[in-house]
Design an enzyme around this catalytic site. Structure first.
Site, short mmCIF file in Angstrom:
data_model
loop_
_atom_site.label_atom_id
_atom_site.label_comp_id
_atom_site.label_asym_id
_atom_site.label_seq_id
_atom_site.Cartn_x
_atom_site.Cartn_y
_atom_site.Cartn_z
N LEU A 32 16.07 12.70 16.20
CA LEU A 32 16.62 13.94 15.88
C LEU A 32 17.98 13.97 15.94
CD1 LEU A 32 13.86 16.25 17.47
CD2 LEU A 32 13.76 15.28 15.27
N HIS A 36 18.29 18.12 11.92
CA HIS A 36 17.01 18.60 12.61
C HIS A 36 17.13 19.74 13.50
CE1 HIS A 36 16.22 14.22 11.73
NE2 HIS A 36 15.33 14.65 11.15
N GLY A 153 14.92 20.30 5.11
CA GLY A 153 16.53 20.35 4.79
C GLY A 153 16.57 20.10 3.23
N GLN A 159 12.62 15.91 -2.41
CA GLN A 159 11.56 15.99 -1.62
C GLN A 159 11.25 17.59 -1.26
OE1 GLN A 159 10.82 13.92 2.61
NE2 GLN A 159 11.67 15.90 3.03
#
Length: 285
Positions: A32, A36, A153, A159
């Site tokens: 992370l 994140h 994100g 994605q």
């Protein structure tokens, strides 16, 4: 609270739901960073309870990719999550998620296959099967956690768009919350793979943001021809940059365009020092 089993996560979420609490999910592969943490912060602000999954998903790695050396820092990740107000860190093993002998083969595992139109471009073109693995694991996490909200994100914009499409098409009752790209002070987009970069590589990697920023500036000045905008990128590239793609696609459906507009997102992928980096920008922002 660190949990490793599906059963225990489901028990906790069931208790929360009985109390009428909203649940947020932040899916991660660990290692992370502040990117994140920005997702986690938004989840904590919006939801009563937050689950962060930490799972290096084997079925989204293609042959020859960095599955074995991908950074795994669960102890540090758990501490960061605790400090950020996360209620559960869900860190299953591959066997817990996929069962015995099902982790890296499609012979015995049911996959969620996103539309070919959305996949056969950008990262999906060179990483064949990658988004099958992404959609499969995200769908499983949605089924396990049953979140009201899930946070992704915009750095992995392809994605994000594919997951939004999956949720819509499969009528999954979760609201996807897109979160802005977080950058280092230098402009480099944060990524777990940045740990692979040497200090010299990091300087060379700034070319991605330089190219995108210059394209956006040119667009703001009135240049809308995509080929002309692409031409502006080449002045920044040297033999230390292995450009994989520079594409101009519609923000909503990933359709190609010859004329840029405010809904055009510019996507770039480039290897620097052998490390594959991605970045993007929305021209209308």
């Amino acid at each position: 609270m660190l949990i490793h089993t599906i059963q225990d996560v489901r028990y906790c979420v069931k208790q929360w739901k009985k109390e009428g609490l909203t649940v947020g999910l932040v899916p991660t592969m660990g290692a992370l960073h502040n990117g994140h943490l920005s997702l986690i912060k938004k989840a904590v602000e919006k939801c009563d309870k937050v689950v962060v999954s930490v799972f290096v998903n084997p079925i989204q790695f293609c042959p020859g990719e960095d599955l074995d050396k991908y950074p795994r820092t669960l102890d540090e990740d758990t501490k960061l999550c605790d400090k950020a107000g996360v209620n559960i860190v869900f860190a299953p093993s591959p066997t817990e998620m996929y069962g015995e002998n099902q982790m890296r083969t499609n012979d015995f595992l049911t996959y969620v296959i996103p539309p070919f139109f959305y996949v056969n471009k950008l990262c999906g073109k060179s990483r064949v099967g990658h988004f099958d693995g992404v959609c499969t694991v995200v769908n499983k996490l949605f089924n396990i956690v049953q979140p009201d909200y899930a946070f992704f994100g915009e750095k992995d914009a392809q994605q994000l768009i594919i997951i939004q499409k999956m949720v819509k098409d499969l009528n999954i009752p979760v609201q996807i919350i897109p979160c802005p790209i977080i950058r280092e002070d230098s402009g480099l987009a944060l990524s777990s793979r940045n740990k692979y970069l040497s200090e010299d590589n990091k300087i060379e990697a700034l070319v991605l943001n330089k190219i995108l920023s210059n394209i956006k500036n040119c667009y703001k000045k009135g240049i809308t021809d995509v080929e002309a905008l692409k031409e502006t990128a080449y002045q920044f590239l040297t033999d230390k940059h292995d450009l994989e793609y520079l594409e101009f696609l519609d923000q909503e459906n990933l359709e190609e365009t010859n004329t840029a507009n405010d809904t055009t997102r510019v996507f770039i992928a480039c290897k620097v020092g052998g490390v594959r980096l991605i970045d993007n920008t929305l021209l209308g922002e």
